[in-house]
Design an enzyme around this catalytic site. Structure first.
Site, PDB file in Angstrom:
ATOM      1  N   SER A 180       1.161 -22.001  -6.405  1.00 29.42           N
ATOM      2  CA  SER A 180      -0.112 -21.817  -7.106  1.00 29.42           C
ATOM      3  C   SER A 180      -0.279 -22.667  -8.359  1.00 29.42           C
ATOM      4  O   SER A 180      -1.383 -22.794  -8.860  1.00 29.42           O
ATOM      5  CB  SER A 180      -0.305 -20.339  -7.432  1.00 29.42           C
ATOM      6  OG  SER A 180       0.817 -19.843  -8.114  1.00 29.42           O
ATOM      7  N   HIS A 208      -2.641 -18.430  -1.196  1.00 30.42           N
ATOM      8  CA  HIS A 208      -3.573 -19.539  -1.460  1.00 30.42           C
ATOM      9  C   HIS A 208      -3.807 -20.415  -0.228  1.00 30.42           C
ATOM     10  O   HIS A 208      -4.488 -21.437  -0.324  1.00 30.42           O
ATOM     11  CB  HIS A 208      -3.077 -20.398  -2.622  1.00 30.42           C
ATOM     12  CG  HIS A 208      -3.195 -19.722  -3.952  1.00 30.42           C
ATOM     13  ND1 HIS A 208      -4.365 -19.727  -4.677  1.00 30.42           N
ATOM     14  CD2 HIS A 208      -2.300 -18.999  -4.671  1.00 30.42           C
ATOM     15  CE1 HIS A 208      -4.174 -19.048  -5.805  1.00 30.42           C
ATOM     16  NE2 HIS A 208      -2.941 -18.596  -5.818  1.00 30.42           N
ATOM     17  N   LYS A 239      -8.493 -13.832  -2.398  1.00 27.45           N
ATOM     18  CA  LYS A 239      -8.694 -15.208  -2.839  1.00 27.45           C
ATOM     19  C   LYS A 239      -9.803 -15.874  -2.016  1.00 27.45           C
ATOM     20  O   LYS A 239     -10.967 -15.589  -2.248  1.00 27.45           O
ATOM     21  CB  LYS A 239      -7.361 -15.932  -2.860  1.00 27.45           C
ATOM     22  CG  LYS A 239      -6.580 -15.353  -4.044  1.00 27.45           C
ATOM     23  CD  LYS A 239      -5.192 -15.765  -4.244  1.00 27.45           C
ATOM     24  CE  LYS A 239      -4.683 -15.004  -5.467  1.00 27.45           C
ATOM     25  NZ  LYS A 239      -3.254 -14.877  -5.526  1.00 27.45           N
TER      26      LYS A 239
HETATM   27  C1  LIG Z   1      -2.432 -13.781  -6.008  1.00 28.59           C
HETATM   28  C2  LIG Z   1      -1.131 -13.824  -5.365  1.00 28.59           C
HETATM   29  C3  LIG Z   1      -0.500 -12.655  -4.931  1.00 28.59           C
HETATM   30  C4  LIG Z   1      -1.057 -11.279  -5.204  1.00 28.59           C
HETATM   31  O1  LIG Z   1      -2.176 -11.040  -4.403  1.00 28.59           O
HETATM   32  P1  LIG Z   1      -3.285  -9.987  -4.893  1.00 28.59           P
HETATM   33  O2  LIG Z   1      -4.065  -9.743  -3.664  1.00 28.59           O
HETATM   34  O3  LIG Z   1      -4.059 -10.660  -5.976  1.00 28.59           O
HETATM   35  O4  LIG Z   1      -2.549  -8.786  -5.371  1.00 28.59           O
HETATM   36  C5  LIG Z   1       0.710 -12.769  -4.266  1.00 28.59           C
HETATM   37  N1  LIG Z   1       1.263 -13.976  -4.048  1.00 28.59           N
HETATM   38  C6  LIG Z   1       0.697 -15.122  -4.461  1.00 28.59           C
HETATM   39  C7  LIG Z   1       1.362 -16.425  -4.166  1.00 28.59           C
HETATM   40  C8  LIG Z   1      -0.520 -15.090  -5.130  1.00 28.59           C
HETATM   41  O5  LIG Z   1      -1.083 -16.214  -5.544  1.00 28.59           O
END
Ligand SMILES: *Cc1c(COP(=O)(O)O)cnc(C)c1O
Length: 392
Positions: A180, A208, A239
């Site tokens: 990320s 992502h 996301k």
């Molecule tokens: C955002 C994210 C999460 C957590 O997901 P949520 O649905 O926001 O709780 C887990 N792993 C990664 C790599 C993320 O970017």
């Protein structure tokens, strides 16, 4: 002495080290342009990759389902909280992911914690990329398994540590699909190969990559053509799909096991029915048409090429997450502040989120951006960047 002295001390330490971030307040719906603290700005820091967070189709699905089913699910999934909408959504998601089955959680965070805790324990070894998301790190800690951190994307390092742990009871390799902070991809084909050689399970956190990579945004496993070879796919609806909730997808027997073992599902109330209705609509939108995914990628390609021809160092991104390398911490923060004043909302990412001297501006491209929006952003990045000496 006050019982909360430690809170004051730690807050002061955060402020002194520049890590006390201020939370800006968004006052409008998600979109290309949003209102933040009273100012209209172009949004370059949202995970809303496909623009579904304010989609008329999702809103229609929510209204219709809310009228029929109401809001809350009433209980945890296994107790009496599994609603026909949850079942319908998991079916649609399994079809989309081309897996036997999947299990939906309240968040991606819950999916990671519940999964890793259920499948590993003492006597087991977890192999974790050094840049993995915090939820995977916390999940590994909770599991009580030994965690071995391997160098970022370095499969020869991974091979070495796998060999050293050949007598472990169970082995789990866990990696982000898309990292990320840099927007680069896990070397999944090589990881799968090593996992087969060492009889290790493979879990990919594709937060992502879902809705972004692969045919119709089916994710990183589809992108690499590895269907059936990655044991556990974890993804999130928060996301690219613009809603909330996380899931794991995999073979039927494993998901059945997880339904009965994942504590973050067993002991947590089921996701609300309006969230599930929105998630189901999001999957339908993406499955029916590839238009948004294609738009996301044409915007991403245009933006990256333009940034490179302006002389910016944009790292090794392979996705719509684009690091604009600044290096110096203070300068990265100035870059963010000056851009905001000029109507561009993007975040500076500094130590300790990234190593010292690798400060950057992180830009995220979305299908909601129009070409003119991106040109506006490029003009401002060019003007402000060059004034601050970025690129050097
Ligand atoms: C955002 C994210 C999460 C957590 O997901 P949520 O649905 O926001 O709780 C887990 N792993 C990664 C790599 C993320 O970017």
């Amino acid at each position: 002495m006050d019982k909360f002295d430690f809170v004051r001390t730690e807050l002061e330490a955060l402020k002194a080290s520049g890590l006390y971030g201020t939370m800006r307040t968004v006052e409008s719906a998600q979109g290309a342009w949003i209102t933040v603290d009273g100012r209209k700005v172009l949004n370059l820091c949202s995970n809303n990759y496909l623009g579904l967070a304010n989609s008329p189709m999702l809103k229609r699905a929510v209204r219709k389902n809310m009228a029929q089913h109401g809001i809350g699910a009433g209980a945890a999934r296994l107790i009496s909280g599994t609603h026909t909408l949850h079942v319908q959504f998991e079916k649609a998601l399994s079809r989309f992911k081309k897996t036997d089955d999947c299990l939906f959680f309240a968040s991606g965070w819950c999916a990671n914690i519940g999964t890793i805790q259920a499948i590993t324990g003492s006597g087991d070894v977890i192999f974790s990329d050094e840049l993995n998301h915090g939820s995977l790190i916390d999940a590994s800690r909770l599991s009580r398994a030994k965690t071995v951190v391997y160098q970022h994307r370095d499969f020869s390092h991974l091979r070495r540590v796998l060999k050293e742990a050949d007598d472990a009871r169970r082995k789990l390799i866990v990696t982000d699909g898309v990292f990320s902070m840099d927007g680069d991809l896990a070397p999944l084909p090589e990881i799968v190969q090593l996992a087969e050689e060492h009889k290790a399970l493979v879990m990919v956190d594709d937060a992502h990559g879902e809705g972004v990579l692969g045919d119709h945004g089916r994710g990183i496993v589809d992108h690499f053509g590895l269907h059936g070879k990655v044991d556990i796919e974890m993804g999130t609806m928060s996301k690219a799909f613009g809603v909330i909730g996380g899931y794991i997808a995999g073979r039927a027997e494993f998901i059945d096991f997880m339904r009965h073992k994942a504590r973050t599902s067993l002991l947590a109330t089921a996701p609300t029915l309006i969230d599930v209705a929105a998630c189901l609509a999001a999957i339908n939108v993406v499955e029916e048409s590839e238009r948004l995914v294609k738009k996301l990628w044409s915007n991403t390609t245009f933006f990256k090429k333009s940034m490179q021809s302006l002389g910016f160092d944009i790292g090794h991104s392979e996705t719509p997450i684009i690091p604009v390398m600044v290096k110096d911490e203070r300068r990265a923060q100035e870059f963010e502040e000056d851009l905001f004043k000029q109507g561009i909302f993007a975040h500076a990412i500094v130590y300790p989120t990234v190593p010292k001297g690798e400060a950057r501006l992180r830009v995220q491209i979305s299908a909601v951006h129009k070409r003119d929006d991106l040109k506006y952003a490029l003009d401002k990045l060019d003007a402000i960047g060059h004034r601050l000496g970025v690129p050097a």
